[in-house]
Design an enzyme around this catalytic site. Structure first.
Site: not given
Length: 402
Positions: A282, A295
């Protein structure tokens, strides 16, 4: 250093590599010096044979900077637009080199100098025109290149489902893995019907300590040519407001599972000198991300792991890629507890990944995502980047989790 240079210069004729090096010198050394250090009084810039001086020279150096930077990128990544851009730009330079001495010196001396100057750039224009196919897309069959079977984790929805569909269209048999058995079986039946491939659905919880090994054991009878480590989830909110058990599961799925699966499956690929491993990372992994702290840390783990494996496997027949999407229109936002906001389609993100596979260690999907992920950490202090990121993430995080 030598291996890196070999990788940078591979698959290009020597003269094209020489032009790429020149463009890199101009983009990263000369033009910045020309813009920032050289005084306005002595600055000169030439476009189409016309000389600009003073402030106009500074202004006209900016498009030169862009041109040379784009050329480095186009050479490095073999972008199709270079097939047209390279000969056209060289032809413009040849024209300018012919016209400039005529305008500067006049008479027969200027004409002679122009004729002499135009020869090398004319030859370079011709060479690029004759080499247009070098920049043409290189069609390849993923099945022929990597093998018959692919394993996709997190295949029940979103980017994982898009990967499964794309690979099935390429003729690969697909192992579909996620927790939701019904969704996997429905997707498998659809892929078999539409594309005539084989599928295998394996429901497994990769958050459990034994989950990754259970999945690796379940595919041990297959010769896997591709592994797509896509399973993962986010968790929006301030760390002290988040559940510890959920954080532990996120680290297990986002970090432990891809590590274990790759460790189990990669040796077979390397022994066959044939295979590919993709990690779905990501852009969040490029910087500290308040309100998504754990995350973003897990995605930084995936990025560093994948890019290191890219180098380890270079020349071993195994391609490794980290896919770094931005906001994507999937179930991710709802599962992460975020406020809904628009994003790219999963199909577009997967197309970017498959186009980049084998050519680079990581790829960011979308130019705007690349700018946001790449420039701020390089141009601004990390604490400033983190505070700006917090402001952005607050708009995506429910008030009770901020």
């Amino acid at each position: 250093m030598n291996e890196w240079l070999q990788d940078v210069f591979r698959d290009r004729p020597w003269w094209m590599n020489a032009v790429m090096v020149f463009c890199a010198y101009m983009a990263f050394i000369y033009v910045p010096w020309d813009l920032i250090v050289k005084s306005v009084e002595v600055d000169r810039e030439v476009w189409f044979g016309i000389t600009f001086a003073g402030v106009w020279a500074k202004i006209m150096a900016i498009p030169h900077w862009f041109v040379f930077g784009a050329a480095v990128y186009g050479f490095r990544r073999r972008r199709p637009w270079m097939a047209f851009w390279a000969p056209v730009y060289c032809a413009q330079v040849a024209f300018g080199m012919a016209l400039w001495p005529i305008l500067t010196y006049g008479s027969w001396l200027g004409v002679l100098a122009g004729l002499i100057a135009v020869v090398p750039f004319g030859l370079l224009t011709w060479a690029f025109w004759e080499s247009r196919e070098h920049f043409a897309p290189q069609p390849r069959s993923l099945r022929d290149h990597y093998g018959d079977w692919a394993l996709v984790t997190g295949a029940s929805a979103g980017i994982g489902e898009a990967f499964a569909r794309a690979l099935a269209r390429e003729g690969l048999n697909v192992v579909l893995s996620a927790r939701r058995k019904e969704r996997l079986e429905a997707l498998g039946e659809e892929l078999e019907r539409l594309h005539g491939v084989q599928t295998r659905s394996i429901a497994v919880d990769l958050a459990s300590p034994e989950g990754p090994d259970e999945l690796a054991d379940a595919v041990a009878d297959l010769t896997l040519g591709m592994l797509v480590n896509n399973a993962g989830f986010g968790y929006a909110g301030r760390l002290d407001k988040q559940e510890t058990s959920r954080l532990r599961e996120m680290v297990a799925v986002n970090c432990v599972a891809p590590t274990v699966l790759t460790s189990r499956i990669l040796p077979g690929m390397r022994a066959r000198r044939r295979g590919a491993v993709i990690f779905t990372g990501s852009v969040s992994g490029r910087q500290p991300l308040p309100l998504h702290a754990v995350y973003s840390a897990t995605k930084a783990f995936d990025m560093l792991l994948g890019e290191a494996l890219f180098v380890e496997m270079r020349g071993e027949g195994v391609d490794v890629l980290v896919l770094e999407p931005g906001v994507t229109s999937t179930e991710f936002q709802q599962a992460a507890g975020e406020l809904l906001h628009p994003g790219e389609s999963a199909d577009d993100v997967v197309a970017v990944a498959l186009a980049a596979l084998g050519g680079q260690p990581s790829v960011v999907s979308g130019w705007w995502n690349w700018i946001r992920a790449t420039l701020p950490p390089r141009l601004a202090p990390r604490p400033l980047v983190a505070f700006v990121a917090r402001h952005i993430m607050e708009a995506q995080t429910p008030a009770d989790m901020r």
